[in-house]
Design an enzyme around this catalytic site. Structure first.
Site, PDB file in Angstrom:
ATOM      1  N   ASP A  88       5.589   4.011   4.277  1.00 56.28           N
ATOM      2  CA  ASP A  88       5.812   2.596   4.604  1.00 56.28           C
ATOM      3  C   ASP A  88       5.526   1.971   3.329  1.00 56.28           C
ATOM      4  O   ASP A  88       5.735   0.854   2.975  1.00 56.28           O
ATOM      5  CB  ASP A  88       4.794   2.119   5.574  1.00 56.28           C
ATOM      6  CG  ASP A  88       4.769   0.498   5.732  1.00 56.28           C
ATOM      7  OD1 ASP A  88       5.873  -0.059   6.091  1.00 56.28           O
ATOM      8  OD2 ASP A  88       3.915  -0.113   5.737  1.00 56.28           O
ATOM      9  N   GLU A 111       7.226  -1.073  -5.763  1.00 58.51           N
ATOM     10  CA  GLU A 111       7.903  -1.678  -4.538  1.00 58.51           C
ATOM     11  C   GLU A 111       8.327  -3.091  -5.200  1.00 58.51           C
ATOM     12  O   GLU A 111       7.598  -3.644  -6.029  1.00 58.51           O
ATOM     13  CB  GLU A 111       6.752  -2.118  -3.623  1.00 58.51           C
ATOM     14  CG  GLU A 111       6.363  -0.887  -2.770  1.00 58.51           C
ATOM     15  CD  GLU A 111       5.334  -1.109  -1.594  1.00 58.51           C
ATOM     16  OE1 GLU A 111       5.139  -2.357  -1.289  1.00 58.51           O
ATOM     17  OE2 GLU A 111       4.724  -0.390  -1.084  1.00 58.51           O
ATOM     18  N   HIS A 121       7.437  -1.733   3.670  1.00 62.71           N
ATOM     19  CA  HIS A 121       5.996  -2.269   3.665  1.00 62.71           C
ATOM     20  C   HIS A 121       5.824  -3.236   5.083  1.00 62.71           C
ATOM     21  O   HIS A 121       5.358  -4.043   4.840  1.00 62.71           O
ATOM     22  CB  HIS A 121       5.764  -2.851   2.466  1.00 62.71           C
ATOM     23  CG  HIS A 121       4.318  -2.916   2.281  1.00 62.71           C
ATOM     24  ND1 HIS A 121       3.639  -2.900   0.877  1.00 62.71           N
ATOM     25  CD2 HIS A 121       3.066  -3.349   3.208  1.00 62.71           C
ATOM     26  CE1 HIS A 121       2.330  -3.261   0.990  1.00 62.71           C
ATOM     27  NE2 HIS A 121       2.204  -3.604   2.183  1.00 62.71           N
TER      28      HIS A 121
HETATM   29  N1  LIG Z   1       1.063  -1.002   4.858  1.00 62.26           N
HETATM   30  C1  LIG Z   1       0.378  -2.096   5.221  1.00 62.26           C
HETATM   31  O1  LIG Z   1       1.225  -3.179   5.424  1.00 62.26           O
HETATM   32  C2  LIG Z   1      -0.969  -2.230   5.229  1.00 62.26           C
HETATM   33  C3  LIG Z   1      -1.495  -3.202   6.189  1.00 62.26           C
HETATM   34  C4  LIG Z   1      -2.678  -3.428   6.226  1.00 62.26           C
HETATM   35  C5  LIG Z   1      -3.756  -2.589   5.212  1.00 62.26           C
HETATM   36  N2  LIG Z   1      -3.085  -1.605   4.260  1.00 62.26           N
HETATM   37  C6  LIG Z   1      -3.795  -0.823   3.227  1.00 62.26           C
HETATM   38  O2  LIG Z   1      -4.529   0.169   4.323  1.00 62.26           O
HETATM   39  C7  LIG Z   1      -5.641   0.508   3.500  1.00 62.26           C
HETATM   40  C8  LIG Z   1      -6.853   0.830   4.494  1.00 62.26           C
HETATM   41  O3  LIG Z   1      -7.195  -0.441   4.931  1.00 62.26           O
HETATM   42  P1  LIG Z   1      -8.437  -0.545   5.917  1.00 62.26           P
HETATM   43  O4  LIG Z   1      -8.519  -2.024   6.289  1.00 62.26           O
HETATM   44  O5  LIG Z   1      -8.635   0.358   6.828  1.00 62.26           O
HETATM   45  O6  LIG Z   1      -9.605  -0.565   4.748  1.00 62.26           O
HETATM   46  P2  LIG Z   1     -11.231  -0.472   4.887  1.00 62.26           P
HETATM   47  O7  LIG Z   1     -11.849  -0.668   3.613  1.00 62.26           O
HETATM   48  O8  LIG Z   1     -11.592  -0.875   6.148  1.00 62.26           O
HETATM   49  O9  LIG Z   1     -11.265   1.235   5.021  1.00 62.26           O
HETATM   50  C9  LIG Z   1     -10.837   2.054   3.760  1.00 62.26           C
HETATM   51  C10 LIG Z   1     -11.627   3.551   4.148  1.00 62.26           C
HETATM   52  O10 LIG Z   1     -11.378   4.233   3.108  1.00 62.26           O
HETATM   53  C11 LIG Z   1     -12.459   5.002   2.661  1.00 62.26           C
HETATM   54  N3  LIG Z   1     -12.239   5.636   1.175  1.00 62.26           N
HETATM   55  C12 LIG Z   1     -12.420   5.076   0.026  1.00 62.26           C
HETATM   56  N4  LIG Z   1     -12.471   5.921  -0.932  1.00 62.26           N
HETATM   57  C13 LIG Z   1     -11.986   6.970  -0.281  1.00 62.26           C
HETATM   58  C14 LIG Z   1     -11.515   8.541  -0.643  1.00 62.26           C
HETATM   59  N5  LIG Z   1     -11.762   8.615  -2.227  1.00 62.26           N
HETATM   60  N6  LIG Z   1     -11.321   9.294  -0.023  1.00 62.26           N
HETATM   61  C15 LIG Z   1     -11.396   9.207   1.307  1.00 62.26           C
HETATM   62  N7  LIG Z   1     -11.815   7.849   1.919  1.00 62.26           N
HETATM   63  C16 LIG Z   1     -11.929   6.887   1.092  1.00 62.26           C
HETATM   64  C17 LIG Z   1     -13.353   4.109   2.604  1.00 62.26           C
HETATM   65  O11 LIG Z   1     -14.777   4.530   2.788  1.00 62.26           O
HETATM   66  C18 LIG Z   1     -13.353   3.346   4.105  1.00 62.26           C
HETATM   67  O12 LIG Z   1     -13.919   3.924   5.015  1.00 62.26           O
HETATM   68  C19 LIG Z   1      -5.632  -0.230   2.272  1.00 62.26           C
HETATM   69  O13 LIG Z   1      -5.099   0.344   1.384  1.00 62.26           O
HETATM   70  C20 LIG Z   1      -4.986  -1.326   2.922  1.00 62.26           C
HETATM   71  O14 LIG Z   1      -4.601  -2.221   1.510  1.00 62.26           O
HETATM   72  C21 LIG Z   1      -1.684  -1.621   4.423  1.00 62.26           C
HETATM   73  O1  LIG Z   2      -2.717  -4.978   2.673  1.00 58.65           O
HETATM   74  C1  LIG Z   2      -2.099  -5.470   3.478  1.00 58.65           C
HETATM   75  O2  LIG Z   2      -2.459  -6.599   4.130  1.00 58.65           O
HETATM   76  C2  LIG Z   2      -0.733  -5.138   3.653  1.00 58.65           C
HETATM   77  O3  LIG Z   2      -0.118  -4.322   2.887  1.00 58.65           O
HETATM   78  C3  LIG Z   2       0.365  -6.230   4.208  1.00 58.65           C
HETATM   79  O4  LIG Z   2       1.015  -6.633   3.098  1.00 58.65           O
HETATM   80  P1  LIG Z   2       1.819  -7.854   3.421  1.00 58.65           P
HETATM   81  O5  LIG Z   2       1.248  -8.992   3.680  1.00 58.65           O
HETATM   82  O6  LIG Z   2       2.774  -7.968   2.142  1.00 58.65           O
HETATM   83  O7  LIG Z   2       2.887  -7.399   4.324  1.00 58.65           O
END
Ligand SMILES: NC(=O)c1ccc[n+]([C@@H]2O[C@H](COP(=O)([O-])OP(=O)(O)OC[C@H]3O[C@@H](n4cnc5c(N)ncnc54)[C@H](O)[C@@H]3O)[C@@H](O)[C@H]2O)c1
Ligand SMILES: O=C(O)[C@H](O)COP(=O)(O)O
Length: 526
Positions: free
Chosen positions: A255, A260, A278
């Site tokens: 995703d 990007e 994304h």
């Molecule tokens: N694709 C999207 O649209 C989207 C949407 C929301 C969040 N995200 C991304 O998803 C990811 C996770 O979000 P979250 O809310 O669960 O974050 P979070 O901070 O709650 O969890 C992240 C976890 O990663 C762990 N971590 C840190 N370093 C590490 C390592 N070296 N090895 C293994 N684990 C490790 C941390 O201990 C933590 O538990 C973030 O990068 C966030 O930006 C993407």
């Molecule tokens: O970290 C996030 O919350 C996600 O990557 C979502 O990104 P967006 O708001 O651009 O969809």
């Protein structure tokens, strides 16, 4: 009225919340960097998603900016050290889109297990290739979770519901939390060869960049399927392409990408590869959640000083904000007094809270003391950047709480180690609102620290006060209030005068030459 710019596509409820709270809001998604630089100076708040890159250049142009609010989780598009140095609070909405993103990871896992995108393309092309597509069940398979935070934990719960065995690698996952989640805590070395599916849920950091490197991909089980809904850069994309081509990796769903928007990639068109642009957070539910939440958080901060979910500042609840406000004013004045009176070379600062002050969150009080102290050196210092600047300068900051009440029901004391030894000032709140200095370097005084002031240390002797009054009168400086304290009769005495206009340098020089005078200093408070 504070002004907010929404610079990314955001649910209209964000703008509605800003307006309801009385803020002026402009929605301008899709601005170029140059366009943003041209207008950002007008705004107190900037609300973003992941498209706007808030780098040093934007922050330098953002002369009025107080807060950047990220409607979402990842803040890798914001230069947080630069924002902190400029005194800009950066906040996100850490939970608003977690369920949605976890569901996207599960959706991609099923899409990989049954090759749904390719089966769809083939069917709609009229091919009806029933024998070409042979999927795998997820039941009984091992899911390797890399990162078991908010989203990873939700994925784990859903996967357990699907009867998968979940193993998790996360150095910050406690054994107890792993037990509660029903997952087996493993090392990365253990996870790679055991997992049938691997899903990534960590932020992108120096430790996680390329966590699925070429070397690590080679350690995975043959036929593994990989999902990344976290951040581009966690997987070596070129190595993934090779692993898909060789058939070692049976499928991969991304995703997120290193670059990007990903308009082209060697991965595109590779058998077993599927992708979304994304979309992890893109459901109407999540977008409403994060839009409302970010607008509420930013409005609260701009209107009341409440701080929630900030990445570069301690939290201050909406309930605590009004109670803390007079303490922050007191703390800033005490910090400023110490900063103005110090001869330089501060190495240590102790901030003590006594009585009612000890019941409050001490971090904002510390931030305000440091802001007052450091503003003596730079007028761009505020509560957000002061702790960072103090750290940069190697200042050792300590916080102490005393539950007991002393002479005052509430007291904040600031002590510093100077070249002349330890010096401390203390203040209280009169009527719980009005900051008052009550102790200056061990001498009891009672003074309002406001506007231009004059500080004099002298040997207590008859006729001295008259001589000061005459010198100021001759210079046309009117005295507003006069505060006097001394260690003992005939000992060291301190004079603190509020004056209507700043004392000219010639008069300060003249006062310094009066018999018995040890120090004269003009002070200025906001
Ligand atoms: N694709 C999207 O649209 C989207 C949407 C929301 C969040 N995200 C991304 O998803 C990811 C996770 O979000 P979250 O809310 O669960 O974050 P979070 O901070 O709650 O969890 C992240 C976890 O990663 C762990 N971590 C840190 N370093 C590490 C390592 N070296 N090895 C293994 N684990 C490790 C941390 O201990 C933590 O538990 C973030 O990068 C966030 O930006 C993407
Ligand atoms: O970290 C996030 O919350 C996600 O990557 C979502 O990104 P967006 O708001 O651009 O969809």
């Amino acid at each position: 009225m504070p002004k907010v710019l929404i610079s990314d596509k955001m649910d209209p409820r964000a703008a509605a919340v800003f307006k309801e709270r009385g803020l002026e809001v402009h929605e301008k998604p899709g601005l170029s960097k140059e366009e943003l630089i041209a207008i950002i100076g007008d705004y107190d708040g900037l609300a973003i998603r992941s498209a706007t890159k808030v780098g040093r250049d934007i922050l330098n142009a953002a002369t009025n900016l107080k807060v950047v609010g990220r409607a979402g989780i990842g803040v890798d598009n914001v230069d947080i050290p630069a924002a902190s140095a400029k005194g800009v609070v950066v906040m996100n909405t850490p939970f608003g889109n977690s369920i949605t993103t976890a569901e996207h990871a599960i959706a991609l896992m099923f899409a990989l297990a049954r090759d749904i995108p390719e089966a769809d393309r083939s069917t709609q092309a009229g091919k009806w290739e029933k024998n070409r597509f042979m999927g795998v069940e997820v039941t009984g398979k091992t899911l390797g979770l890399v990162g078991a935070g908010n989203i990873g934990s939700i994925v784990a719960e859903r996967a357990i519901g699907l009867r998968m065995k979940v193993i998790a690698y996360d150095p910050f996952l406690s054994a107890e939390r792993a037990r509660d989640l029903g997952v087996e805590k493993v090392t990365l070395e253990e996870l790679l060869p055991r997992a049938d599916f691997i899903t990534l849920h960590t932020p992108l950091t120096d430790q996680t960049r390329n966590i699925l490197s070429r070397e690590n991909l080679a350690k995975t089980k043959k036929g593994v399927r990989i999902i990344n809904c976290a951040r581009g850069g966690l997987i070596d994309e070129a190595a993934l392409k090779d692993a898909l081509d060789s058939g070692h990796v049976a499928g991969a769903a991304l995703d997120v990408f290193v670059e990007e928007p990903a308009k082209e990639s060697p991965l595109f068109g590779t058998p077993g590869f599927i992708s979304t642009p994304h979309l992890g957070a893109s459901t109407s539910e999540a977008q409403v959640n994060v839009a409302i939440q970010v607008a509420e958080q930013m409005s609260d901060f701009l209107l009341t000083g409440a701080v929630v979910n900030a990445l570069n500042m301690p939290s201050v609840s909406a309930e605590d904000a009004p109670r803390l406000r007079p303490y922050m004013a007191l703390a800033e004045k005490l910090g400023s007094l110490v900063g103005q009176l110090a001869h330089g070379g501060l190495t240590k600062i102790n901030i003590e809270a006594e009585g009612a002050a000890a019941e409050l969150n001490q971090k904002p009080i510390t931030g305000a003391v440091l802001a007052g102290l450091m503003r003596v050196y730079s007028d761009t210092v505020n509560m957000v950047n002061a702790p960072f600047l103090a750290k940069e300068r190697g200042l050792d900051v300590r916080e102490v709480r005393h539950d007991r009440e002393g002479d005052y029901h509430t007291l904040v004391r600031v002590s510093v180690a100077t070249e002349d030894g330890e010096r401390s000032v203390a203040g209280t709140l009169f009527g719980d609102q009005n900051p008052r200095l009550v102790e200056l370097f061990g001498i009891k005084v009672e003074a309002d620290l406001a506007g231009p002031m004059l500080y004099v240390v002298n040997e207590d002797a008859p006729g001295f006060i008259g001589r000061i009054g005459t010198a100021l009168g001759d210079a046309g400086v009117n005295i507003g209030t006069f505060h006097l304290g001394r260690r003992a009769a005939g000992g060291e005495a301190v004079l603190l005068l509020s004056v209507d206009t700043p004392v000219p340098q010639t008069t300060l020089d003249q006062l310094a030459k009066l018999p018995g005078v040890k120090r004269v200093k003009a002070l200025q408070f906001d």
